[in-house]
Design a protein around this motif. Structure first.
Motif, PDB file in Angstrom:
ATOM      1  N   GLU A  94     -13.387  -1.898  66.956  1.00 12.07           N
ATOM      2  CA  GLU A  94     -13.661  -1.200  68.328  1.00 12.07           C
ATOM      3  C   GLU A  94     -15.223  -0.309  68.393  1.00 12.07           C
ATOM      4  O   GLU A  94     -15.723   0.197  66.502  1.00 12.07           O
ATOM      5  CB  GLU A  94     -12.640  -0.208  67.741  1.00 12.07           C
ATOM      6  CG  GLU A  94     -11.426  -1.215  67.763  1.00 12.07           C
ATOM      7  CD  GLU A  94      -9.906  -0.129  69.265  1.00 12.07           C
ATOM      8  OE1 GLU A  94      -9.846   0.752  69.189  1.00 12.07           O
ATOM      9  OE2 GLU A  94      -8.761  -0.569  68.049  1.00 12.07           O
ATOM     10  N   GLU A  97     -13.503   2.946  66.297  1.00 11.60           N
ATOM     11  CA  GLU A  97     -12.705   3.321  64.661  1.00 11.60           C
ATOM     12  C   GLU A  97     -13.079   3.678  64.125  1.00 11.60           C
ATOM     13  O   GLU A  97     -13.960   3.764  63.046  1.00 11.60           O
ATOM     14  CB  GLU A  97     -12.396   1.912  64.241  1.00 11.60           C
ATOM     15  CG  GLU A  97     -11.525   1.504  65.504  1.00 11.60           C
ATOM     16  CD  GLU A  97     -10.980   0.043  64.829  1.00 11.60           C
ATOM     17  OE1 GLU A  97     -10.055   0.241  63.574  1.00 11.60           O
ATOM     18  OE2 GLU A  97     -11.314  -1.552  64.708  1.00 11.60           O
ATOM     19  N   ASN A 112     -10.689   6.038  67.874  1.00 12.82           N
ATOM     20  CA  ASN A 112      -9.685   5.705  68.054  1.00 12.82           C
ATOM     21  C   ASN A 112      -9.645   6.026  65.789  1.00 12.82           C
ATOM     22  O   ASN A 112      -9.917   5.807  65.282  1.00 12.82           O
ATOM     23  CB  ASN A 112      -9.441   4.444  67.942  1.00 12.82           C
ATOM     24  CG  ASN A 112      -8.253   3.284  67.367  1.00 12.82           C
ATOM     25  OD1 ASN A 112      -7.424   3.977  66.678  1.00 12.82           O
ATOM     26  ND2 ASN A 112      -7.866   2.092  67.374  1.00 12.82           N
ATOM     27  N   SER A 115      -6.202   4.211  63.471  1.00  8.48           N
ATOM     28  CA  SER A 115      -5.463   2.861  63.677  1.00  8.48           C
ATOM     29  C   SER A 115      -5.552   2.315  62.448  1.00  8.48           C
ATOM     30  O   SER A 115      -5.827   3.117  61.330  1.00  8.48           O
ATOM     31  CB  SER A 115      -6.491   2.156  63.995  1.00  8.48           C
ATOM     32  OG  SER A 115      -8.161   1.930  62.564  1.00  8.48           O
TER      33      SER A 115
END
Length: 302
Positions: A94, A97, A112, A115
């Protein structure tokens, strides 16, 4: 001689292309072959910030994979490849991330940070290569991570989307083959269970099964061992772009590096040319399978 895969050191990607798009003389196949991890062009500032020597930092490269799939052009398909290394930026993640422990400054709220890939040290900006080698001497400025994403990650994916859209318009569907390599020694598998190829379709969700079957049958007919989805089911690219119901199919292919390269010296072995010739056969078989096995209409949007 094609020197694709040789390490180069550059000032940065302002005057150096971060990725290449290789287009055939006649675009006739509804395939896009993508090699997002074969880049070996290293910015000077990145190497200076790393605690690793130049050999160790290369261990996460999919060395020579773009060259292995070069026959795609002869079959009328486009080949896209990264020039930047995976250790510098991973476009198979992504866009955000990111591990907050790696950076000085506050990450944007949409990052994020939880993850599994971030936890494992392999986010968009990786913390490690292989299983344990820390890349950086110290924390990076948040601005450095965001700059890589804005200037390199986002243009890469914009180009990928544009190419797939063009193929989809021309044919009514598009097939993305995401091309990777894997270490010859895979954690959790002993030598007797080490496959030559792993086909990843996110457990049947990213690609029409007829295409996966065609790839597996072609490789097995050439004498290779093939596994599906284990230990690699496909990363962000396969998951994000694979939308069979919309006529977009994505299949990840992982190749055992022991077939074609010395993993310690990063040199091609005598097996490289034989493997490249077999991958040319695989590409031809995949393209031929569209009409022979299940027909293009099956791959179009529902």
């Amino acid at each position: 001689m094609d020197r694709s895969g040789d390490m180069r050191v550059v000032r940065g990607f302002d005057d150096e292309p971060a990725h290449d798009i290789l287009v055939p003389r006649e675009s006739r196949a509804p395939f896009l072959f993508n090699s997002p991890h074969s880049g070996a062009v290293y910015p000077e500032t990145f190497l200076a910030a790393s605690r690793l020597d130049r050999r160790t930092i290369r261990r996460s490269e999919d060395s020579f994979v773009d060259a292995l799939f070069a026959a795609a052009l002869d079959h009328g398909a486009t080949l896209m490849r990264a020039n930047f290394p995976r250790a510098f930026l991973d476009v198979n993640r992504e866009p955000y991330e990111l591990d907050p422990k790696m950076f000085v400054g506050r990450l944007p709220p949409y990052a994020n940070i939880r993850s599994l890939r971030v936890a494992g040290g392999l986010g968009t900006i990786a913390r490690i290569v292989t299983d344990q080698d820390e890349i950086y001497r110290g924390p990076l400025a948040v601005e450095e991570a965001l700059d890589r994403i804005e200037r390199i990650y986002k243009p890469y994916h914009a180009a990928l989307r544009k190419l797939l859209a063009r193929i989809h318009v021309a044919h009514g569907y598009a097939v993305l083959i995401d091309c990777h390599s894997m270490p010859s020694v895979i954690r959790g598998l002993d030598a007797r269970h080490r496959p030559d190829f792993v086909l990843g379709d996110r457990y049947g969700t990213s690609c029409h099964q007829g295409l996966v079957d065609a790839a597996a049958n072609s490789l097995r007919a050439l004498g290779y061992t093939v596994a599906r989805n284990k230990p690699y089911a496909g990363g962000f690219i396969t998951e994000h772009y694979g939308r069979p119901a919309k006529g977009l199919h994505a299949l990840q292919i992982e190749i055992n590096r022991g077939l074609y390269m010395n993993e310690e010296t990063f040199e091609r072995t005598a097996g490289f040319d034989h493997l490249a010739a077999d991958i040319a056969v695989l590409i031809g078989d995949l393209i031929a399978s569209l009409d022979a096995r299940f027909g293009p209409d099956t791959l179009a949007a529902e």
